[in-house]
Design a protein around this motif. Sequence first.
Motif, PDB file in Angstrom:
ATOM      1  N   THR A   1       0.837  -1.193   0.000  1.00  0.00           N
ATOM      2  CA  THR A   1       0.000   0.000   0.000  1.00  0.00           C
ATOM      3  C   THR A   1       0.872   1.244   0.000  1.00  0.00           C
ATOM      4  OG1 THR A   1      -0.145   0.150   2.414  1.00  0.00           O
ATOM      5  CG2 THR A   1      -1.840  -1.156   1.311  1.00  0.00           C
ATOM      6  N   VAL A   2       0.294   2.342  -0.426  1.00  0.00           N
ATOM      7  CA  VAL A   2       0.913   3.670  -0.314  1.00  0.00           C
ATOM      8  C   VAL A   2      -0.131   4.592   0.296  1.00  0.00           C
ATOM      9  CG1 VAL A   2       2.523   3.364  -2.223  1.00  0.00           C
ATOM     10  CG2 VAL A   2       0.256   4.296  -2.674  1.00  0.00           C
ATOM     11  N   GLY A   3       0.324   5.652   0.943  1.00  0.00           N
ATOM     12  CA  GLY A   3      -0.644   6.541   1.566  1.00  0.00           C
ATOM     13  C   GLY A   3      -0.029   7.783   2.151  1.00  0.00           C
ATOM     14  N   LYS A   4      -0.782   8.391   3.050  1.00  0.00           N
ATOM     15  CA  LYS A   4      -0.390   9.615   3.741  1.00  0.00           C
ATOM     16  C   LYS A   4      -0.537   9.415   5.238  1.00  0.00           C
ATOM     17  CE  LYS A   4       0.428  12.974   0.712  1.00  0.00           C
ATOM     18  NZ  LYS A   4       1.649  13.739   0.702  1.00  0.00           N
ATOM     19  N   ALA A   5       0.455   9.925   5.972  1.00  0.00           N
ATOM     20  CA  ALA A   5       0.412   9.881   7.435  1.00  0.00           C
ATOM     21  C   ALA A   5       0.308  11.305   7.971  1.00  0.00           C
ATOM     22  CB  ALA A   5       1.671   9.221   7.996  1.00  0.00           C
ATOM     23  N   LYS A   6      -0.441  11.464   9.049  1.00  0.00           N
ATOM     24  CA  LYS A   6      -0.549  12.726   9.766  1.00  0.00           C
ATOM     25  C   LYS A   6       0.049  12.516  11.146  1.00  0.00           C
ATOM     26  CE  LYS A   6      -2.168  16.797  11.018  1.00  0.00           C
ATOM     27  NZ  LYS A   6      -1.410  17.976  10.708  1.00  0.00           N
ATOM     28  N   TRP A   7       1.188  13.182  11.415  1.00  0.00           N
ATOM     29  CA  TRP A   7       1.857  13.102  12.706  1.00  0.00           C
ATOM     30  C   TRP A   7       1.252  14.170  13.619  1.00  0.00           C
ATOM     31  CZ3 TRP A   7       7.018  10.717  13.533  1.00  0.00           C
ATOM     32  CH2 TRP A   7       7.420   9.900  12.456  1.00  0.00           C
ATOM     33  N   ASN A   8       0.979  13.810  14.861  1.00  0.00           N
ATOM     34  CA  ASN A   8       0.414  14.736  15.829  1.00  0.00           C
ATOM     35  C   ASN A   8       1.550  15.409  16.605  1.00  0.00           C
ATOM     36  OD1 ASN A   8      -1.385  16.112  17.459  1.00  0.00           O
ATOM     37  ND2 ASN A   8      -1.674  14.398  18.855  1.00  0.00           N
ATOM     38  N   ASN A   9       2.326  16.270  15.911  1.00  0.00           N
ATOM     39  CA  ASN A   9       3.444  16.968  16.536  1.00  0.00           C
ATOM     40  C   ASN A   9       3.099  18.437  16.740  1.00  0.00           C
ATOM     41  OD1 ASN A   9       4.696  14.494  15.822  1.00  0.00           O
ATOM     42  ND2 ASN A   9       6.663  15.499  15.948  1.00  0.00           N
ATOM     43  N   ASP A  10       3.665  19.027  17.790  1.00  0.00           N
ATOM     44  CA  ASP A  10       3.448  20.432  18.104  1.00  0.00           C
ATOM     45  C   ASP A  10       4.385  21.294  17.253  1.00  0.00           C
ATOM     46  OD1 ASP A  10       2.872  22.856  19.216  1.00  0.00           O
ATOM     47  OD2 ASP A  10       3.792  22.418  21.162  1.00  0.00           O
ATOM     48  N   CYS A  11       3.804  22.178  16.452  1.00  0.00           N
ATOM     49  CA  CYS A  11       4.594  23.042  15.571  1.00  0.00           C
ATOM     50  C   CYS A  11       4.770  24.450  16.135  1.00  0.00           C
ATOM     51  CB  CYS A  11       3.938  23.129  14.196  1.00  0.00           C
ATOM     52  SG  CYS A  11       4.082  21.615  13.242  1.00  0.00           S
TER      53      CYS A  11
ATOM     54  N   LYS B   1       7.778   6.861  19.236  1.00  0.00           N
ATOM     55  CA  LYS B   1       8.520   7.435  20.352  1.00  0.00           C
ATOM     56  C   LYS B   1       9.897   7.860  19.874  1.00  0.00           C
ATOM     57  CE  LYS B   1      10.171   6.493  24.997  1.00  0.00           C
ATOM     58  NZ  LYS B   1      10.304   5.535  26.086  1.00  0.00           N
ATOM     59  N   PHE B   2      10.286   9.106  20.209  1.00  0.00           N
ATOM     60  CA  PHE B   2      11.630   9.595  19.922  1.00  0.00           C
ATOM     61  C   PHE B   2      12.133  10.286  21.179  1.00  0.00           C
ATOM     62  CE2 PHE B   2      14.676  12.773  18.291  1.00  0.00           C
ATOM     63  CZ  PHE B   2      15.587  11.885  17.737  1.00  0.00           C
ATOM     64  N   GLY B   3      13.168   9.712  21.798  1.00  0.00           N
ATOM     65  CA  GLY B   3      13.617  10.222  23.092  1.00  0.00           C
ATOM     66  C   GLY B   3      12.513  10.007  24.105  1.00  0.00           C
ATOM     67  N   ASP B   4      12.123  11.087  24.810  1.00  0.00           N
ATOM     68  CA  ASP B   4      11.046  11.004  25.793  1.00  0.00           C
ATOM     69  C   ASP B   4       9.691  11.399  25.214  1.00  0.00           C
ATOM     70  OD1 ASP B   4      12.795  10.186  27.794  1.00  0.00           O
ATOM     71  OD2 ASP B   4      13.303  12.249  28.332  1.00  0.00           O
ATOM     72  N   ASP B   5       9.659  11.804  23.954  1.00  0.00           N
ATOM     73  CA  ASP B   5       8.419  12.271  23.341  1.00  0.00           C
ATOM     74  C   ASP B   5       7.739  11.159  22.551  1.00  0.00           C
ATOM     75  OD1 ASP B   5       8.817  14.874  24.291  1.00  0.00           O
ATOM     76  OD2 ASP B   5      10.062  15.382  22.567  1.00  0.00           O
ATOM     77  N   LYS B   6       6.406  11.168  22.592  1.00  0.00           N
ATOM     78  CA  LYS B   6       5.607  10.236  21.796  1.00  0.00           C
ATOM     79  C   LYS B   6       4.673  11.031  20.905  1.00  0.00           C
ATOM     80  CE  LYS B   6       5.082   5.896  24.286  1.00  0.00           C
ATOM     81  NZ  LYS B   6       4.137   5.018  24.963  1.00  0.00           N
ATOM     82  N   SER B   7       4.578  10.614  19.655  1.00  0.00           N
ATOM     83  CA  SER B   7       3.654  11.232  18.705  1.00  0.00           C
ATOM     84  C   SER B   7       2.654  10.181  18.248  1.00  0.00           C
ATOM     85  CB  SER B   7       4.401  11.748  17.476  1.00  0.00           C
ATOM     86  OG  SER B   7       5.328  12.737  17.816  1.00  0.00           O
ATOM     87  N   ALA B   8       1.397  10.582  18.161  1.00  0.00           N
ATOM     88  CA  ALA B   8       0.395   9.724  17.532  1.00  0.00           C
ATOM     89  C   ALA B   8       0.493   9.945  16.028  1.00  0.00           C
ATOM     90  CB  ALA B   8      -0.995  10.081  18.031  1.00  0.00           C
ATOM     91  N   VAL B   9       0.487   8.858  15.269  1.00  0.00           N
ATOM     92  CA  VAL B   9       0.558   8.946  13.809  1.00  0.00           C
ATOM     93  C   VAL B   9      -0.625   8.178  13.229  1.00  0.00           C
ATOM     94  CG1 VAL B   9       1.930   8.481  11.757  1.00  0.00           C
ATOM     95  CG2 VAL B   9       3.077   9.069  13.895  1.00  0.00           C
ATOM     96  N   ASN B  10      -1.446   8.892  12.456  1.00  0.00           N
ATOM     97  CA  ASN B  10      -2.585   8.286  11.771  1.00  0.00           C
ATOM     98  C   ASN B  10      -2.245   8.144  10.300  1.00  0.00           C
ATOM     99  OD1 ASN B  10      -4.185   8.254  14.126  1.00  0.00           O
ATOM    100  ND2 ASN B  10      -4.756  10.374  13.794  1.00  0.00           N
ATOM    101  N   ASN B  11      -2.545   6.981   9.740  1.00  0.00           N
ATOM    102  CA  ASN B  11      -2.152   6.687   8.361  1.00  0.00           C
ATOM    103  C   ASN B  11      -3.347   6.176   7.567  1.00  0.00           C
ATOM    104  OD1 ASN B  11      -0.231   6.294   6.256  1.00  0.00           O
ATOM    105  ND2 ASN B  11      -0.261   4.118   6.693  1.00  0.00           N
ATOM    106  N   LEU B  12      -3.567   6.760   6.382  1.00  0.00           N
ATOM    107  CA  LEU B  12      -4.598   6.317   5.456  1.00  0.00           C
ATOM    108  C   LEU B  12      -3.891   5.826   4.204  1.00  0.00           C
ATOM    109  CD1 LEU B  12      -7.675   6.154   5.040  1.00  0.00           C
ATOM    110  CD2 LEU B  12      -7.551   8.432   4.006  1.00  0.00           C
TER     111      LEU B  12
END
Length: 195
Positions: free
Chosen positions: A31-41, A176-187
């Motif tokens: 499959t191919v798709g798009k992911a949306k990372w829940n990171n603070d910008c 998870k990267f270091g102490d931070d966790k991001s939720a990633v949603n992928n379609l």
Amino acid sequence: MLKNKLISAGLVAAGLLLSAAASAQVYVGGTVGKAKWNNDCSGTSTCSTNANTYKLLGGYNINNTFAVEGSYYSLGTIDASYRDATTSATGSLKAKAFELAGIAKYDFTNELTGFAKLGVASVKAEGSASANVAGLGSFAGSGSTTSTQPVFGLGLTYKLTKELALRGEFETRKVKFGDDKSAVNNLSVGLQYAF
């Protein structure tokens, strides 16, 4: 550790392919798709939290209701930058993983099947950053974190032929990267081939 996981995934894939001749229960796909990372910008000049993704998968249908599935996927790369009168900085984060999941299926029609997925993934996140500060010079660094995370998903397959089906799915997981966790949603969308 990653080398051992690659060898294990290769052995699983080889076993699936070897058993394909003896059983019509084995399937492979991509499959191919798009992911949306829940990171603070906040605090950045530019920030991209959407990324291109791909996945390679193989599975075994235990019966008409249940299957087991293994996959390798990339969640793509996100990046951010900051610039003011004295400082410029950039950073990026990417993730890839191996996953093993149980699949529960329901046939809506002879062609259309819905599925729910629950699994566990070994996710490797890699990040890098660089900065240039007036009067102090340039700095750069990188790192990686590997963690075990749950994976949830919902999807549909639509049979085009007896062997070939379209596949679409929505998945959510943590990175998870270091102490931070991001939720990633992928379609994602792709094809699935049953042997």
